[in-house]
Scaffold this active site. Structure first.
Site, mmCIF file in Angstrom:
data_model
loop_
_atom_site.group_PDB
_atom_site.id
_atom_site.type_symbol
_atom_site.label_atom_id
_atom_site.label_comp_id
_atom_site.label_asym_id
_atom_site.label_seq_id
_atom_site.Cartn_x
_atom_site.Cartn_y
_atom_site.Cartn_z
ATOM 1 N N HIS A 1 -7.882 1.578 6.817
ATOM 2 C CA HIS A 1 -6.686 0.767 7.070
ATOM 3 C C HIS A 1 -6.425 0.645 8.566
ATOM 4 C CE1 HIS A 1 -3.068 -0.908 4.910
ATOM 5 N NE2 HIS A 1 -2.689 -1.019 6.180
ATOM 6 N N HIS B 1 -5.682 -2.548 11.852
ATOM 7 C CA HIS B 1 -5.327 -3.932 12.143
ATOM 8 C C HIS B 1 -5.773 -4.296 13.556
ATOM 9 C CE1 HIS B 1 -2.672 -3.686 8.638
ATOM 10 N NE2 HIS B 1 -2.087 -2.636 9.185
ATOM 11 N N ARG C 1 -4.842 -8.584 -0.309
ATOM 12 C CA ARG C 1 -3.652 -7.754 -0.212
ATOM 13 C C ARG C 1 -2.409 -8.485 -0.722
ATOM 14 N NH1 ARG C 1 -0.674 -5.137 5.148
ATOM 15 N NH2 ARG C 1 -0.175 -3.119 4.211
ATOM 16 N N TYR D 1 0.963 -3.181 -1.330
ATOM 17 C CA TYR D 1 1.836 -2.377 -0.473
ATOM 18 C C TYR D 1 3.248 -2.487 -1.023
ATOM 19 C CZ TYR D 1 4.179 -0.689 3.783
ATOM 20 O OH TYR D 1 4.952 0.002 4.683
ATOM 21 N N HIS E 1 -0.683 3.735 1.411
ATOM 22 C CA HIS E 1 0.215 4.732 1.995
ATOM 23 C C HIS E 1 0.949 5.612 0.971
ATOM 24 C CE1 HIS E 1 -0.814 2.209 5.276
ATOM 25 N NE2 HIS E 1 0.158 1.329 5.143
ATOM 26 N N ASP F 1 -3.889 3.565 9.499
ATOM 27 C CA ASP F 1 -2.860 2.537 9.649
ATOM 28 C C ASP F 1 -2.664 2.202 11.131
ATOM 29 O OD1 ASP F 1 -1.028 0.640 8.775
ATOM 30 O OD2 ASP F 1 0.660 2.039 8.849
#
Length: 302
Positions: A25, A27, A121, A156, A180, A246
């Site tokens: 995960h 970005h 997602r 999410y 998460h 993340d």
């Protein structure tokens, strides 16, 4: 401490990172000015480039990554696709998780697949969506697209929504990935509402859970309060566990309101320490399974 990345230093990890370890995960937001942000965004992230990501991977010893389309990027996956190509050009193995409009064409889907996308997602939490009806509608629409490509669906949201959608989630025709920890609260323990639904999905092999960004759920700085949650999930089915940082951490500092048109500062999370918390919760054998074996299977790394 290691040298900082984006101005944030990270503790040295405890023990070696296994070969083939995957951060499931991350970005990328940049370079600045090249990619437009979605009109319905709730915040504007600070610039983060592929080179920043590669430097971060090197510090933690990560070989593989899964780049996830973030909410400010909407359904324009251009940055994601360029990131996957740039990583490939640097000899880095990576996969992508995209966000698409229901009207996407087969040709566009094939283009995403060729670039390395292996999942779609459904982001409810970033938009404050807790309605089970809206969640189910978006999940089912996305699942139909993912199923046509042999991909998984990543969601999410929090435990309340997962609990309300338990029947739907138990009958998806594609693998499900939950971000998460399902946003379980460490302080509420394993008896909190909705956690049994999450455990049942894991036990039955119907959902993967990302043990990502422990700071999102813990209050104790060394993570002792999160261990019961993590251990319950791992012991329910270690083959359904994934790990991720993340990174970069886009949550605003406490007390700061999010702004749509001004890049907000990154949260200074020590990802070395976050990994060490995860390491304290797991055995060496479990870490190899979670970091290497499970993502290799789900994301089809060779």
């Amino acid at each position: 401490m290691t040298e900082p990345v984006l101005g944030i230093a990270h503790s040295k990890i405890s023990g070696p990172m296994p070969a083939g370890a995957c951060d499931c995960h991350v970005h990328v937001f940049g370079p600045p000015g090249r990619y437009a942000f979605a009109e319905n965004r709730t915040f504007m992230p600070s610039p983060v480039t592929v080179d920043d990501l590669v430097q971060f991977q090197k510090i933690l010893g990560i070989d593989r990554s899964v780049v996830v389309q973030a909410s400010p990027q909407g359904t324009d996956n251009t940055c994601l696709l360029d990131t996957l190509q740039a990583l490939r050009d640097q000899g880095k193995e990576s996969r992508g998780v995209a966000v698409v409009d229901p009207s996407i064409t087969d040709k566009e889907l094939e283009h995403l697949h060729a670039a390395g996308v292996r999942g779609l997602r459904v982001n409810l939490q970033s938009y404050g969506i807790s309605s089970p009806d809206i969640a189910a509608s978006r999940l089912q629409a996305t699942t139909r697209i993912a199923a046509s490509m042999g991909w998984h669906v990543q969601i999410y949201t929090h435990l309340g929504v997962l609990d309300a959608l338990s029947d739907t989630l138990s009958n998806l025709p594609v693998p499900l990935v939950i971000d998460h920890f399902g946003l379980a609260h460490a302080s509420a323990g394993t008896r909190q509402p909705g956690f049994s639904t999450l455990l049942d999905l894991v036990k039955d092999g119907l959902a993967y859970v990302k043990l990502s960004a422990p700071y999102r759920i813990i209050e104790h700085p060394l993570g002792a309060d999160g261990e019961p949650i993590a251990r319950a999930l791992i012991e329910a089915n270690p083959d359904q566990m994934l790990w991720g940082t993340d990174w970069p951490h886009t949550s605003p500092p406490p007390g700061m309101l999010r702004k749509r048109d001004t890049p907000e500062p990154l949260l200074p999370v020590d990802d070395g320490q976050q990994f060490n918390i995860f390491a304290q919760w797991t055995t060496v054998a479990e870490r190899h399974r979670i970091l290497v074996d499970n993502p290799a299977r789900l994301y089809a790394f060779t």
